[in-house]
Structure formats: structure tokens, C-alpha cells
Design a protein around this motif. Structure first.
Motif, PDB file in Angstrom:
ATOM      1  N   GLY A  28      88.262  77.012  59.937  1.00 27.63           N
ATOM      2  CA  GLY A  28      87.764  77.713  61.106  1.00 27.63           C
ATOM      3  C   GLY A  28      87.291  76.810  62.216  1.00 27.63           C
ATOM      4  N   ALA A  29      86.145  77.183  62.803  1.00 25.32           N
ATOM      5  CA  ALA A  29      85.591  76.421  63.922  1.00 25.32           C
ATOM      6  C   ALA A  29      85.192  75.015  63.514  1.00 25.32           C
ATOM      7  CB  ALA A  29      84.386  77.154  64.508  1.00 25.32           C
ATOM      8  N   GLY A  30      84.937  74.813  62.220  1.00 27.41           N
ATOM      9  CA  GLY A  30      84.642  73.464  61.749  1.00 27.41           C
ATOM     10  C   GLY A  30      85.813  72.531  61.977  1.00 27.41           C
ATOM     11  N   ASN A  31      87.039  73.036  61.847  1.00 30.56           N
ATOM     12  CA  ASN A  31      88.229  72.238  62.123  1.00 30.56           C
ATOM     13  C   ASN A  31      88.263  71.805  63.583  1.00 30.56           C
ATOM     14  OD1 ASN A  31      91.269  72.482  63.227  1.00 30.56           O
ATOM     15  ND2 ASN A  31      91.311  71.599  61.171  1.00 30.56           N
ATOM     16  N   PHE A  32      87.917  72.710  64.494  1.00 27.92           N
ATOM     17  CA  PHE A  32      87.900  72.361  65.912  1.00 27.92           C
ATOM     18  C   PHE A  32      86.837  71.305  66.195  1.00 27.92           C
ATOM     19  CE2 PHE A  32      89.163  77.062  66.541  1.00 27.92           C
ATOM     20  CZ  PHE A  32      90.476  76.776  66.186  1.00 27.92           C
ATOM     21  N   ALA A  33      85.639  71.505  65.637  1.00 30.76           N
ATOM     22  CA  ALA A  33      84.542  70.578  65.875  1.00 30.76           C
ATOM     23  C   ALA A  33      84.855  69.180  65.374  1.00 30.76           C
ATOM     24  CB  ALA A  33      83.268  71.092  65.203  1.00 30.76           C
ATOM     25  N   MET A  34      85.702  69.087  64.338  1.00 28.12           N
ATOM     26  CA  MET A  34      86.064  67.790  63.774  1.00 28.12           C
ATOM     27  C   MET A  34      87.411  67.295  64.310  1.00 28.12           C
ATOM     28  SD  MET A  34      83.546  66.760  61.996  1.00 28.12           S
ATOM     29  CE  MET A  34      84.267  65.425  61.032  1.00 28.12           C
ATOM     30  N   CYS A  35      87.780  67.744  65.491  1.00 28.55           N
ATOM     31  CA  CYS A  35      88.990  67.279  66.191  1.00 28.55           C
ATOM     32  C   CYS A  35      90.263  67.653  65.451  1.00 28.55           C
ATOM     33  CB  CYS A  35      88.948  65.767  66.431  1.00 28.55           C
ATOM     34  SG  CYS A  35      90.065  65.206  67.748  1.00 28.55           S
ATOM     35  N   GLY A  36      90.375  68.966  65.115  1.00 29.02           N
ATOM     36  CA  GLY A  36      91.628  69.484  64.595  1.00 29.02           C
ATOM     37  C   GLY A  36      92.726  69.403  65.634  1.00 29.02           C
ATOM     38  N   ARG A  37      93.948  69.741  65.239  1.00 29.77           N
ATOM     39  CA  ARG A  37      95.105  69.530  66.112  1.00 29.77           C
ATOM     40  C   ARG A  37      94.961  70.158  67.506  1.00 29.77           C
ATOM     41  NH1 ARG A  37      99.615  67.338  64.603  1.00 29.77           N
ATOM     42  NH2 ARG A  37     101.013  66.776  66.263  1.00 29.77           N
ATOM     43  N   PRO A  38      94.404  71.368  67.651  1.00 28.54           N
ATOM     44  CA  PRO A  38      94.291  71.931  68.996  1.00 28.54           C
ATOM     45  C   PRO A  38      93.384  71.130  69.940  1.00 28.54           C
ATOM     46  CG  PRO A  38      94.041  73.649  67.334  1.00 28.54           C
ATOM     47  CD  PRO A  38      93.989  72.341  66.620  1.00 28.54           C
ATOM     48  N   LEU A  39      92.543  70.257  69.391  1.00 31.38           N
ATOM     49  CA  LEU A  39      91.621  69.470  70.213  1.00 31.38           C
ATOM     50  C   LEU A  39      92.213  68.135  70.654  1.00 31.38           C
ATOM     51  CD1 LEU A  39      88.662  70.450  70.992  1.00 31.38           C
ATOM     52  CD2 LEU A  39      89.799  71.731  69.175  1.00 31.38           C
ATOM     53  N   GLY A  40      93.448  67.855  70.292  1.00 28.81           N
ATOM     54  CA  GLY A  40      94.171  66.715  70.851  1.00 28.81           C
ATOM     55  C   GLY A  40      93.902  65.361  70.224  1.00 28.81           C
ATOM     56  N   PRO A  41      93.877  65.244  68.890  1.00 27.23           N
ATOM     57  CA  PRO A  41      93.738  63.904  68.316  1.00 27.23           C
ATOM     58  C   PRO A  41      94.952  63.037  68.623  1.00 27.23           C
ATOM     59  CG  PRO A  41      94.335  65.486  66.604  1.00 27.23           C
ATOM     60  CD  PRO A  41      94.041  66.279  67.841  1.00 27.23           C
ATOM     61  N   THR A  42      94.731  61.743  68.778  1.00 25.86           N
ATOM     62  CA  THR A  42      95.834  60.815  69.004  1.00 25.86           C
ATOM     63  C   THR A  42      96.805  60.861  67.837  1.00 25.86           C
ATOM     64  OG1 THR A  42      94.283  59.388  70.205  1.00 25.86           O
ATOM     65  CG2 THR A  42      96.383  58.413  69.535  1.00 25.86           C
ATOM     66  N   LEU A  43      96.271  60.856  66.622  1.00 32.03           N
ATOM     67  CA  LEU A  43      97.044  61.040  65.403  1.00 32.03           C
ATOM     68  C   LEU A  43      96.205  61.853  64.426  1.00 32.03           C
ATOM     69  CD1 LEU A  43      98.484  57.435  64.839  1.00 32.03           C
ATOM     70  CD2 LEU A  43      99.834  59.460  65.411  1.00 32.03           C
ATOM     71  N   MET A  44      96.869  62.651  63.579  1.00 34.55           N
ATOM     72  CA  MET A  44      96.143  63.449  62.597  1.00 34.55           C
ATOM     73  C   MET A  44      96.897  63.430  61.278  1.00 34.55           C
ATOM     74  SD  MET A  44      94.700  67.348  62.860  1.00 34.55           S
ATOM     75  CE  MET A  44      93.655  68.002  61.537  1.00 34.55           C
ATOM     76  N   ALA A  45      96.132  63.319  60.184  1.00 32.06           N
ATOM     77  CA  ALA A  45      96.741  63.286  58.856  1.00 32.06           C
ATOM     78  C   ALA A  45      95.871  64.044  57.867  1.00 32.06           C
ATOM     79  CB  ALA A  45      96.930  61.836  58.402  1.00 32.06           C
TER      80      ALA A  45
END
Length: 536
Positions: free
Chosen positions: A419-436
Motif C-alpha cells: 500500500g502507501a508504505g510502498n510509495f513512502a519507501m520509493c516504490g516504482r510510481p515514485l521514480g526510483p533510478t533502479l528498483m529490485a
């Protein structure tokens, strides 16, 4: 501050450690199976035909292109895994960040052993994602072209809309305008719209006998005009280097073409792999233990500092506000000698932890320190008391800071991310340079159990209005399919197959992955940050 072994440390001889390790190994095997299919590419027949034409595979080409012994950070390796009715390993395209002639580059290699290298919808999205990473980090691009063009049965998902095939060409033009060198090697078919990839690049190599470029192939030409012409006469290397000037350099074979590309990279500008500002040092605690430390059940806590002790150089962290907002650990350290600001969950997010994190992000932005988000989060705390205390607006400050921070941001899901915890921790919709994600990780908008319970409660309320009760059998019929679907859709391979994350990485490989990511960040163009309005 040195991150020391805490009382929550899981003894490798303990039952809990062995249980966690067994669960992790099972999930690791499922990732390994998907990765094996991606690395294999097409079937044996396709590989045989490819070799008979004197052509190297996409991964063989990359091995010759990249500097010997250098690291390669692959992007989207598991794309399209079990998404389509037919196998399309790696979405028929290999992309990633590597080193060529001492320079960091983004490479794109069509895999012609998979459906002739045709572009499926996820292949287009994968190329767009890699171009986005290249633009953000100031990387030149190399396209090893060998593609039959659009997979026509799915053209409606590839051609007409925004962020589809044409955006690839727009990106090439815009990156060239920014001074990011665009280089192509035509090593096989390049037809129809795909012909614009090499023709829009700054410099193009074409291979004798195999490389062809034309807007319409021999069959289309015959159907449209009645003219009978073979592929080599219509768009081969001799024509395009001697007559049309569609290509600049004539290559005798794949090996020669790759050597020419390396020469082009060497004489053009591009960022060199930055040396770390301090000598790298290994963690004091073995990263191989991470698989046994990560809890098998998401309801069990994962000791945050034990994770950091096995990722950070020297197991050292300068912790920020260690006694405040304790459910989120923040601090600065190094990985591979490169500085990094770390945020890792150690419980549910409260107002205090959100405020601490937002302030920490401000400090990292001010000091130009990249950010690393390590997810293990159910979300923000809920309840009347917390709503009255303004947890929504305090959480919004954190999301605002994450979204607008213009330093490189790397996001890694080590446990749950909901949920919102994913957004707060820079989930994909928040634009991380890279995500894994780690193989053990999971992510959905809400946990499976919570969703199933909510849906069962809603049905019970509907029946109560009719004077009826929800039977145990009906409740189970509601809950079971939801839990099963959520379990499948929350897994890392499912995410990676749809390009919701860039990679699934093993804990023991995490330091290497992050080191190359941070090395790239050290050379990426600096940007000014303008935070949005924080509701006070």
C-alpha cells in the motif's frame, strides 16, 4: 556508529534460521528457473539457424562488446516471463548498464532467437525503461539491432498510443540532442518502423550479408509495387554504405562490427566509471547469512540492523535520530566505497518515523548523497488516535520528499511492501533510478489476508441486512481465491515479468548490484531539488 550484532540476531544453528533458509531456497529456485529461461533465449532450432547464418547470439555479442571482466547490470532480465501464451524470454531483448572502452553505457541487444527478435508490447516497454535510465544518468546508448519488427498480432498494444514504439525514436532524437551519443550496429534484419533506430543514431555500423535496413521488405515491395527484389539488394550493407549512406561503417561479420562500435565509443564523450571516494571494505558479517535472517513469514519482523550489518562497508552506519521514530532506521554509510543514505523499515510507519525520514532525505539532498530504500513495510499505522494526530499529512510529507528529491534513488524490497508504505519507501510510481526485489519479497496494495477478511466482512454485512448469516463454507469460498491470486501476483518474478521492478537479485549479489548502481550515480548529471509544499 558501528552496526553490531543485536539480540535479535538469528543463530545459523537455530531452528528459525534453518526454517528461513529453507523457505528462501524454495523461492530462490523459482527465480533461478525463470532466469534460466531468460538466459537460454530461443529454442534449440532457433539457435541452430542463427549459428548457420554466421551470427552470434545477443548475449555473445554483449560479451565481446563489453570490457573484459567488467560488471554488467542487466535491466529487465525476467521481462515477459509467462506473460504471453507463447514463451518470449527476456521479451526478446537484452538491456543493461555496462562498460565499453572504459565508459559507462546503456546497451540494447535484440535476441533474434526469440521470435526473430520481434517487438512484443513488453519488449517496447523494456526498451523505453532502459532509455529512461540512460537519459537520467547521462549514458550513451548502443543498439545491437537484429529484429523482425513489430509482432503484428499485438500491434494495437505497440503502435498507436503514447509511450509505445514511436517513443523509442523520439528518445533517440532527444538524447542525441542532449549530447548522449547514440550508436547502432545492424547485425540482422531491421525493417519497417524499426529501421528508424539505426537511421536516427549518430553513427551506424552494418554487417555484410546479415544486416539489412528497409522500410518495406521484399514481400511488401512485391505486394505494393510488383517489383521483385532480394533483401541484400533492397537494403544490404553494400547499398547502405556505398550508395544510400543510411549506414556509416561496413563490417565483415559480428566480431568486426562490435570492434567498430568499441572504437566509436572510445572516440566519443561519455562518463567513465567513477572511482569510489574511499577504499571499499567488506561487511564484518557474512552477506550469505541474509537468506536465513529474512523471515519466512511476513508477520515476523526482519531485524533491520542485521540487514545493514551485511550490506554496508565495514558494517558501519552513522545513524540519524536513533532514538526517535524508531520504526524506520535512517543513516549514512558506504557500499563499495561509495556514500549512500539508507532508509530501512523496522516496523510500521508512525508520524514520527515519517517526519524523521523526510528530514533525513532533505539532509541527503543538501549533501548530494544517493538514497537507498530497503522495504519491509505493511504501511502506515491506522486508527482513530493516529488519524487525529495527523498521520495522513505527516506521511504525505515523506511521500513529497521521496518524489521530489533529485538525487539518485535506489529501491530494494527485502520483505513485504504494501500500500502507501510502498510509495513512502520509493516504490516504482515514485521514480526510483533502479528498483529490485529479493526472491523472498512480496508486494501488493494490501496484504492478502487483510483483503480476504475485508471482502468476507463486506459480504457478511450484505447478508446481515437480509437477516442472513455468512456460513463458514461461503466465507472460505470468498477468502481462498483472493489469497491465492494475491500470493501469485505479489511474487518477485510476477513483478519483474511485467517490468514493475528492474531486477530480482539474490541477497549475496546485492552489494555488487548496488556498487555498480552507485558508481553510475557518481557520474550522473546533478539536478536541483525543489520540494513541494509540506502540509504543517
Amino acid at each position: 556508529m558501528t552496526v553490531a550484532a543485536l539480540s535479535t540476531y538469528i543463530d545459523p544453528r537455530s531452528e528459525a534460521f534453518r526454517r528461513n533458509l529453507a523457505d528462501f531456497d524454495e523461492r530462490r529456485r523459482s527465480v533461478a528457473e525463470a532466469r534460466g529461461a531468460a538466459l537460454a533465449g530461443g529454442d534449440e532450432r532457433s539457435h541452430r539457424r542463427h549459428a548457420e547464418r554466421g551470427k552470434l547470439t545477443a548475449r555473445q555479442r554483449l560479451a565481446l562488446l563489453l570490457d573484459p571482466g567488467s560488471a554488467f547490470l542487466e535491466v529487465g532480465q525476467l521481462a515477459a516471463h509467462e506473460v504471453y501464451e507463447q514463451p518470449v524470454p527476456s521479451a526478446a531483448l537484452v538491456t543493461g548498464i555496462g562498460v565499453v572502452a572504459g565508459r559507462l553505457v546503456m546497451v540494447f541487444a535484440n535476441d533474434a532467437t526469440v521470435k526473430g527478435g520481434s517487438y512484443f508490447p513488453l519488449g517496447v516497454q523494456k526498451q523505453l525503461r532502459a532509455q529512461e535510465i540512460a537519459r537520467q544518468n547521462g549514458l550513451p546508448c548502443i543498439y545491437l539491432v537484429d529484429s523482425g519488427g513489430v509482432y503484428l498480432p499485438l500491434q494495437a498494444e505497440i503502435f498507436p498510443g503514447p509511450n509505445t514504439l514511436g517513443t523509442i525514436f523520439r528518445n533517440i532524437a532527444e538524447m542525441s540532442a542532449l549530447g548522449l551519443t547514440q550508436i547502432a550496429a545492424v547485425m540482422g534484419s531491421c525493417t519497417a518502423g524499426g529501421a528508424y533506430i539505426p537511421t536516427m543514431c549518430d553513427e551506424t555500423v552494418i554487417v555484410r550479408g546479415n544486416g539489412t535496413v528497409f522500410l518495406g521488405g521484399p514481400q511488401l515491395v512485391k505486394a505494393a509495387t510488383g517489383e521483385v527484389v532480394d533483401a541484400e539488394t533492397l537494403g544490404g550493407a553494400d547499398l547502405h554504405t556505398r550508395v544510400s549512406a543510411v549506414a556509416d561503417h561496413y563490417a565483415l561479420d559480428d566480431e568486426h562490427a562490435l570492434a567498430l562500435v568499441r572504437e566509436i565509443v572510445a572516440r566519443n564523450p561519455g562518463p567513465r566509471l567513477a572511482e569510489p571516494p574511499r577504499e571499499p571494505s567488506p561487511p564484518k558479517y557474512d552477506p550469505a547469512e541474509l537468506a536465513g535472517i529474512v523471515s519466512a513469514g511476513l508477520r515476523e519482523p526482519i531485524p533491520a540492523r542485521e540487514i545493514l550489518a551485511r550490506l554496508l562497508d565495514g558494517s558501519e552506519l552513522a545513524e540519524y535520530r536513533a532514538r526517535y521514530g524508531t520504526t524506520l532506521v535512517c543513516g549514512t554509510g558506504h557500499i563499495g566505497g561509495y556514500p549512500v543514505g539508507v532508509l530501512i523499515n523496522d516496523g510500521v510507519l508512525f508520524s514520527e518515523s515519517a517526519l524523521k525520514a523526510a528530514n533525513f532525505i532533505e539532509l541527503c539532498v543538501q549533501r548530494d548523497i544517493p538514497l537507498l530504500f530497503l522495504h519491509n513495510i505493511n504501511g502506515f499505522m491506522v486508527g482513530a488516535q493516529y488519524e487525529a494526530e495527523g498521520i495522513a499529512k505527516h506521511g504525505a510529507k515523506l511521500v513529497n520528499a521521496v518524489a521530489t528529491a533529485r538525487v539518485p534513488k535506489f529501491s530494494l524490497v527485502v520483505g513485504g511492501s504494501f500500500g502507501a508504505g510502498n510509495f513512502a519507501m520509493c516504490g516504482r510510481p515514485l521514480g526510483p533510478t533502479l528498483m529490485a526485489m529479493w526472491p523472498s519479497a512480496k508486494s501488493t496494495v494490501v496484504g492478502a489476508e487483510q483483503t480476504a477478511t475485508v471482502m468476507a466482512l463486506l459480504r457478511a454485512e450484505q447478508l446481515a441486512k437480509q437477516g442472513l448469516e455468512l456460513s463458514a463454507e461461503e466465507e472460505e469460498s470468498i477468502r481462498r481465491p483472493i489469497i491465492e491470486a494475491y500470493d501469485e501476483q505479489s511474487r518477485p518474478v510476477y513483478f519483474a515479468a511485467r517490468l514493475w521492478v528492474d531486477a530480482v537479485i539474490d541477497p549475496v549479489d546485492t552489494r555488487s548490484w548496488l556498487t555498480l548502481a552507485l558508481a553510475m550515480a557518481a557520474t550522473s548529471p546533478r539536478q536541483d531539488t525543489q520540494f513541494g509544499v509540506f502540509r504543517m
